[in-house]
Motif scaffolding. Structure first.
Motif, PDB file in Angstrom:
ATOM      1  N   LEU A 350       0.853  -1.197   0.000  1.00 37.08           N
ATOM      2  CA  LEU A 350       0.000   0.000   0.000  1.00 37.08           C
ATOM      3  C   LEU A 350       0.884   1.240   0.000  1.00 37.08           C
ATOM      4  O   LEU A 350       1.772   1.380   0.852  1.00 37.08           O
ATOM      5  CB  LEU A 350      -0.921   0.013   1.225  1.00 37.08           C
ATOM      6  CG  LEU A 350      -1.910  -1.159   1.354  1.00 37.08           C
ATOM      7  CD1 LEU A 350      -1.338  -2.222   2.280  1.00 37.08           C
ATOM      8  CD2 LEU A 350      -3.257  -0.659   1.880  1.00 37.08           C
ATOM      9  N   ARG A 352       0.745   5.402   0.214  1.00 36.45           N
ATOM     10  CA  ARG A 352      -0.134   6.505   0.582  1.00 36.45           C
ATOM     11  C   ARG A 352      -0.166   7.530  -0.555  1.00 36.45           C
ATOM     12  O   ARG A 352       0.872   8.025  -1.014  1.00 36.45           O
ATOM     13  CB  ARG A 352       0.365   7.168   1.872  1.00 36.45           C
ATOM     14  CG  ARG A 352      -0.612   8.199   2.425  1.00 36.45           C
ATOM     15  CD  ARG A 352       0.025   8.975   3.569  1.00 36.45           C
ATOM     16  NE  ARG A 352       0.393   8.105   4.672  1.00 36.45           N
ATOM     17  CZ  ARG A 352      -0.440   7.748   5.645  1.00 36.45           C
ATOM     18  NH1 ARG A 352      -1.698   8.176   5.630  1.00 36.45           N
ATOM     19  NH2 ARG A 352      -0.027   6.978   6.638  1.00 36.45           N
ATOM     20  N   TRP A 393      -5.010   5.186  -0.051  1.00 41.21           N
ATOM     21  CA  TRP A 393      -3.904   4.262  -0.301  1.00 41.21           C
ATOM     22  C   TRP A 393      -4.066   3.577  -1.662  1.00 41.21           C
ATOM     23  O   TRP A 393      -5.165   3.124  -2.020  1.00 41.21           O
ATOM     24  CB  TRP A 393      -3.846   3.187   0.781  1.00 41.21           C
ATOM     25  CG  TRP A 393      -3.613   3.699   2.166  1.00 41.21           C
ATOM     26  CD1 TRP A 393      -4.547   4.149   3.053  1.00 41.21           C
ATOM     27  CD2 TRP A 393      -2.341   3.814   2.818  1.00 41.21           C
ATOM     28  NE1 TRP A 393      -3.964   4.541   4.229  1.00 41.21           N
ATOM     29  CE2 TRP A 393      -2.600   4.334   4.115  1.00 41.21           C
ATOM     30  CE3 TRP A 393      -1.027   3.538   2.464  1.00 41.21           C
ATOM     31  CZ2 TRP A 393      -1.584   4.583   5.034  1.00 41.21           C
ATOM     32  CZ3 TRP A 393      -0.021   3.770   3.375  1.00 41.21           C
ATOM     33  CH2 TRP A 393      -0.298   4.298   4.646  1.00 41.21           C
TER      34      TRP A 393
END
Length: 420
Positions: A350, A352, A393
């Motif tokens: 993931l 951001r 994300w």
């Protein structure tokens, strides 16, 4: 073919032939002579003293591969590593036959002469010889294993032939033993074939034979590329195969594409190009692609068969990940296509995109443990509630070394994404 007791069985057969030579009709028999199977070091200890016993000693001092026999063995494994036939090993046995006894009575020379005559009369281990040897020694201490010998079933007879060693070779042999030299003969037993006692999957017998006419040259595959180079290769994408002779020209032959373990009917076929869609049954990761020409089942129950195939080229099938509605308790659910198979490792990454407090990590990673063998493939991966912090994300997943490719939103990667 014989089991692993064949080497000891051949020594036992040689011992029996020599025992019989001691009681032959030739004049000058050595009273009380026997045949032993001792190491030369143990034999030297036996002969210490003023009244040594008389006899012949058989010692297998060397075992070597028989290269001619090894070449007769067909390939024992298929391309996938499974056994097609029982592995076998062909061996030659090298024997040292030593005579011993009273030097003054020339016992060693008389016994070695009888050994030469005995092996000239019986130079091979026939079935009657092996059976007689087993019956003669199976009741002796430590020889109960002879009940399980199957050397008599070996198609090729084990043959004994004299081997000539130079003085230098003979001195090296006795030098290895570290004992004083004793008059000896050297013989080679050719050959013992050992067969592994394992099960092999064999093909069904051929019911009927058919003669067909087809092109001599197989299809030639030169390149495999996504039809749309701007889109990553995933399930549902189309592959463009280029080469020559790709369309089956033999009567009734269909052109198929083998993609991994699946045979796929192509969307279009031409002699120099084939287009095929990646089906859902193909796994993630590196897959081999080849073109097949397959004939359909024929009259009389003749099975379908491949009459030509191209060489294989690799392609990388990437996973596709999307976001499902959250599960109970805020569990983040990710849907993966194709499904993750048992044993395949996976990692969710993931990045951001926006939001979140200052100092919070900009990248997260979660390992998905492989499913146990025998469990169904998993098309949903769950991340626990609270595993993903506040913010938006970008989500990717890597399965078996193949990573999903995110989609562009404007000029940057922005999907699939989840907000928290």
């Amino acid at each position: 073919m014989s089991n692993s007791l064949a080497v000891a069985a051949a020594t036992t057969g040689l011992r029996w032939i020599l025992e019989r030579s001691l009681t032959g009709a030739e004049p000058g028999a050595v009273s009380g002579a026997t045949v032993t199977t001792l190491r030369p070091q143990a034999l030297a200890k036996l002969l210490t003293g003023d009244d040594p016993p008389a006899g012949l000693n058989v010692f297998c001092y060397r075992i070597t591969p028989n290269h001619s026999g090894a070449l007769n063995d067909l390939p024992t494994r298929r391309p996938d590593g499974s056994l097609a036939a029982r592995p076998a090993a062909a061996l030659d046995l090298h024997y040292l036959i030593t005579g011993y006894g009273q030097d003054a009575a020339l016992d060693d020379q008389r016994l070695l002469a009888r050994a030469v005559l005995g092996l000239a009369v019986t130079p091979s281990l026939t079935r009657p010889v092996i059976e007689a040897a087993l019956a003669a020694y199976r009741d002796q201490d430590g020889l109960d294993f002879l009940d399980h010998v199957d050397l008599a079933e070996q198609p090729d007879l084990v043959k004994f032939a004299p081997a000539s060693l130079t003085l230098e070779e003979l001195s090296k042999v006795w030098g290895i033993f570290g004992t004083a030299y004793l008059p000896s003969l050297t013989y080679t037993a050719t050959m013992v074939v050992l067969e592994a006692q394992v099960s092999a999957r064999t093909a069904l017998p051929v019911r009927a034979r058919y003669v067909g006419v087809g092109p001599l040259a197989p299809p030639r595959l030169v390149a495999v590329d996504p039809e749309d180079a701007t889109v990553p290769l995933c399930v549902g994408s189309r592959l463009l195969l280029t080469g020559s002779g790709l369309r089956g020209e033999a009567a009734g032959a269909r052109t198929l594409v083998e993609l991994g373990a699946a045979e796929v009917v192509p969307a279009s076929v031409a002699p120099d190009r084939v287009v095929v869609e990646v089906p859902d049954g193909v796994g993630v990761g590196a897959q081999l692609v080849r073109v097949l020409h397959r004939k359909p089942p024929g009259a009389g129950g003749a099975p379908s068969r491949v009459v030509a195939r191209s060489a294989a080229l690799p392609v990388l099938v990437r996973p596709r990940v999307s976001i499902d509605p959250d599960g109970p308790g805020g569990v983040l659910r990710l849907r993966v296509v194709p499904a993750i198979r048992p044993g395949q490792p996976a990692t969710v990454s993931l990045n951001r995109l926006s939001g979140g407090s200052s100092g919070a990590p900009a990248w997260l990673s979660y390992d998905v443990p492989p499913a146990a063998p025998g469990t169904p493939p998993r098309d949903v991966v769950e991340l626990p509630a609270g595993a993903v912090g506040a913010g938006r994300w970008l989500i990717r997943i890597e399965v078996a070394g193949a990573e999903s490719v995110p989609s562009l939103v404007g000029e940057t990667y922005g999907a699939p994404a989840v907000s928290r």
